[in-house]
Design an enzyme around this catalytic site. Structure first.
Site, mmCIF file in Angstrom:
data_model
loop_
_atom_site.group_PDB
_atom_site.id
_atom_site.type_symbol
_atom_site.label_atom_id
_atom_site.label_comp_id
_atom_site.label_asym_id
_atom_site.label_seq_id
_atom_site.Cartn_x
_atom_site.Cartn_y
_atom_site.Cartn_z
ATOM 1 N N ALA A 121 4.420 -25.478 38.006
ATOM 2 C CA ALA A 121 3.142 -26.184 37.867
ATOM 3 C C ALA A 121 2.807 -26.529 36.423
ATOM 4 C CB ALA A 121 2.022 -25.351 38.477
ATOM 5 N N ARG A 166 5.242 -28.149 25.249
ATOM 6 C CA ARG A 166 6.199 -28.119 24.143
ATOM 7 C C ARG A 166 7.298 -29.185 24.270
ATOM 8 N NH1 ARG A 166 6.942 -21.669 24.733
ATOM 9 N NH2 ARG A 166 6.150 -22.202 26.804
HETATM 10 C C1 UD1 Z 1 7.590 -16.767 30.827
HETATM 11 C C2 UD1 Z 1 7.332 -15.252 30.905
HETATM 12 C C3 UD1 Z 1 8.147 -14.577 29.812
HETATM 13 C C4 UD1 Z 1 9.616 -14.905 29.985
HETATM 14 C C5 UD1 Z 1 9.847 -16.413 30.047
HETATM 15 C C6 UD1 Z 1 11.282 -16.702 30.461
HETATM 16 C C7 UD1 Z 1 5.022 -14.908 31.703
HETATM 17 C C8 UD1 Z 1 3.643 -14.573 31.307
HETATM 18 N N1 UD1 Z 1 5.921 -14.989 30.703
HETATM 19 O O1 UD1 Z 1 7.122 -17.218 29.570
HETATM 20 O O2 UD1 Z 1 7.956 -13.165 29.874
HETATM 21 O O3 UD1 Z 1 10.362 -14.336 28.922
HETATM 22 O O4 UD1 Z 1 8.987 -17.029 31.022
HETATM 23 O O5 UD1 Z 1 11.616 -18.049 30.388
HETATM 24 O O6 UD1 Z 1 5.295 -15.067 32.876
HETATM 25 N N2 UD1 Z 1 3.861 -22.025 35.358
HETATM 26 C C9 UD1 Z 1 3.065 -22.345 36.430
HETATM 27 N N3 UD1 Z 1 1.726 -22.161 36.342
HETATM 28 C C10 UD1 Z 1 1.130 -21.644 35.236
HETATM 29 C C11 UD1 Z 1 1.956 -21.318 34.141
HETATM 30 C C12 UD1 Z 1 3.314 -21.510 34.232
HETATM 31 O O7 UD1 Z 1 3.567 -22.794 37.462
HETATM 32 O O8 UD1 Z 1 -0.095 -21.503 35.249
HETATM 33 C C13 UD1 Z 1 5.306 -22.227 35.468
HETATM 34 C C14 UD1 Z 1 5.856 -23.221 34.471
HETATM 35 O O9 UD1 Z 1 5.929 -24.505 35.046
HETATM 36 C C15 UD1 Z 1 7.252 -22.667 34.159
HETATM 37 C C16 UD1 Z 1 7.134 -21.202 34.449
HETATM 38 O O10 UD1 Z 1 5.947 -21.012 35.192
HETATM 39 O O11 UD1 Z 1 8.232 -23.227 35.018
HETATM 40 C C17 UD1 Z 1 7.065 -20.374 33.169
HETATM 41 O O12 UD1 Z 1 5.982 -20.797 32.377
HETATM 42 P P1 UD1 Z 1 6.094 -20.931 30.810
HETATM 43 O O13 UD1 Z 1 4.787 -21.383 30.291
HETATM 44 O O14 UD1 Z 1 7.299 -21.703 30.444
HETATM 45 O O15 UD1 Z 1 6.283 -19.398 30.423
HETATM 46 P P2 UD1 Z 1 6.979 -18.793 29.150
HETATM 47 O O16 UD1 Z 1 6.042 -18.860 27.995
HETATM 48 O O17 UD1 Z 1 8.311 -19.387 28.953
HETATM 49 CA CA CA Z 2 9.470 -21.017 29.908
#
Ligand code: UD1
Ligand code: CA
Length: 461
Positions: A11, A16
């Site tokens: 979602a 970035r």
């Molecule tokens: C996340 C993890 C981190 C891990 C990393 C690995 C958390 C808090 N952190 O961080 O520990 O090392 O992934 O790659 O989980 N997404 C949603 N809804 C939201 C937020 C995110 O669907 O509200 C989805 C994004 O589309 C993405 C995934 O979740 O595909 C991860 O989100 P992202 O913001 O990339 O997390 P990271 O900061 O990479």
């Molecule tokens: Ca990520």
């Protein structure tokens, strides 16, 4: 056997990436990242897959179609909040739920399977897929206690200096006991530096309830790369490219320069094919044995037959027979069917045309909307004039016909079997079988006229 489910988190907008395109739709070797994730996780056999999509991400739905169910996370309040959106569809289910991010396109089905097996064998309520990162910056760190048990995950932005030194990272992929997952999510708060509901907090919540949480450490960090920006996207492309190329080489394909050869994941290549540098082979292409591709050919969704050569050329959505020679510098556009032993030479464009066996179009021609028989010879500079500005018309050329150089065949028109079209003709009417058709102005020679002309010009000076 334990039933298995999966939730794919897709979602996030992906700030970035600095892109209008949703992050998880950015392609790695021609296929959106999230589609790689879905295909690999599904391959282990699941009862159900749910993809969490964000507001406005209809394109994600278009791409994944009915290979997954969807739930909408209207506001991106964090990965924990994202998982909660799937609760309606999964609560009450007993079994293992895999949670994976849509931005980790390199994780293989083997790893998903090993993670699940480890999780189920140890009877854990949660198992984190972890890896040792050469540069852990940006990832959540896995914090262990003095007995080396997993205690919690701390995000980069919330970690203290000691925690930042930990190089075991959370890959963002987990197995959970389904009921324990949704139970623990009830206790997650957004009291952290990003004000988000972190999925990672459920680890500590479970541990504090004395439930068993564990980690499955995979030796290969490359596989767990999370793509947050274009630098990582390029790394993902490189890793997947080399992985796919290596598989083909092990299967008997010669790839001259694996760093400069881009083969998409669904392509089938038979043994003894040779691929020269700079080539891209994508879609559902099939390259039959002994074919030679490249250098610098781009082939999308084509079948290339045994012993054929496609050199410095572009071919899309077409079928090329056996022992065919294509190029250099040919363009085969959609819906071409090229017969065995045909030749498509330099600066030839073929579109929506069928060419029979042994037919040759050796230089500088356009053959579009045409049905060409076998053993036809199409001379240099021939054009099927298929378009009147509004409609497209068919040119039919029957077997063994010979089309002289620089002819225009104004469609709809049929050139009969075995007939000849004289060079330079503009053919507007059908040519009967076995006829010779000459359709050009008759030549007249005016003897001695050249020097007369020169003298006249000299007098004027
Ligand atoms: C996340 C993890 C981190 C891990 C990393 C690995 C958390 C808090 N952190 O961080 O520990 O090392 O992934 O790659 O989980 N997404 C949603 N809804 C939201 C937020 C995110 O669907 O509200 C989805 C994004 O589309 C993405 C995934 O979740 O595909 C991860 O989100 P992202 O913001 O990339 O997390 P990271 O900061 O990479
Ligand atoms: Ca990520």
């Amino acid at each position: 056997m334990t039933k298995r489910y999966a939730i794919i988190l897709a979602a996030g907008q992906g700030t970035r990436m600095k892109s209008k395109l949703y992050k998880v739709l950015h392609p790695v070797l021609g296929k959106p990242m999230v589609q790689h994730v879905l295909e690999q996780v599904k391959a282990i056999g699941l009862e159900d897959v749910i993809t969490v999509v964000g507001f406005g991400s209809d394109k994600v739905k278009d791409h994944l179609g009915n290979n997954t169910k969807f739930v909408l996370q209207e506001e991106q309040l964090g990965t924990g909040h994202a998982v909660i959106q799937a609760e309606e569809l999964l609560k009450d289910k007993k079994g293992t739920t895999i949670v994976v991010c849509g931005d980790t396109p390199l994780i293989t089905k083997e790893t998903f399977e090993q993670l699940c097996e480890h999780h189920e064998k140890t009877g854990s309520k949660a198992t984190i897929l972890t890896a040792k990162a050469p540069n852990p910056f940006g990832y959540g760190r896995v914090i262990r206690n003095e007995r080396n048990e997993v205690k919690r995950i701390v995000e980069q932005k919330d970690a203290n200096p000691d925690e930042l030194l930990v190089d075991e990272i959370n890959t963002g992929t987990y197995c959970f006991d389904n009921e324990a997952l949704f139970e623990a999510l009830k206790s997650v708060s957004n009291d952290n530096s990003q004000g988000e509901y972190y999925l990672t907090d459920v680890i500590e919540i479970m541990k504090n309830k004395s439930e068993m949480v564990s980690a499955y450490l995979i030796p290969n960090f490359d596989e767990t790369l999370g793509v947050n920006d274009r630098v990582a996207l390029a790394q993902a492309e490189k890793t997947m490219k080399l992985r796919i190329n290596e598989q083909h080489m092990r299967n008997g394909v010669t790839i001259m320069d694996p760093d400069n050869t881009y083969i998409h994941s669904d392509v089938v290549i038979e043994p003894d094919v040779v691929i020269y540098p700079g080539s891209i082979i994508g879609g559902n292409s099939i390259i039959r044995s002994n074919a030679i591709i490249g250098p610098n050919s781009e082939i999308q969704n084509c079948e290339v037959g045994e012993d054929s050569v496609v050199k410095q050329s572009v071919a899309t959505d077409s079928k090329i027979g056996k022992r065919v020679n294509v190029g250099p510098f040919a363009h085969i556009r959609p819906d071409a069917i090229i017969g065995d032993e045909a030749k498509i030479g330099n600066f030839v464009e073929i579109k929506k045309a069928e060419l029979g066996n042994g037919t040759k179009v050796s230089h500088l021609s356009y053959i579009g909307d045409a049905k060409v028989g076998s053993n036809v010879n199409i001379g240099c500079g021939t054009i099927t004039v298929n378009y009147d500005g509004k409609n497209k018309y068919l040119t039919t050329i029957e077997d063994d016909a010979f089309i002289g150089c620089n002819s225009n065949l104004i469609a709809p028109v049929t050139i009969g079997k075995g007939s000849y079209v004289a060079a330079g003709s503009t053919i507007t009417k059908d040519v009967p079988t076995d006829a010779l058709s000459v359709a050009r102005a008759r030549q007249s020679n005016k003897e001695g006229y050249a020097s007369k002309l020169k003298n006249r010009l000299k007098d004027k000076e």
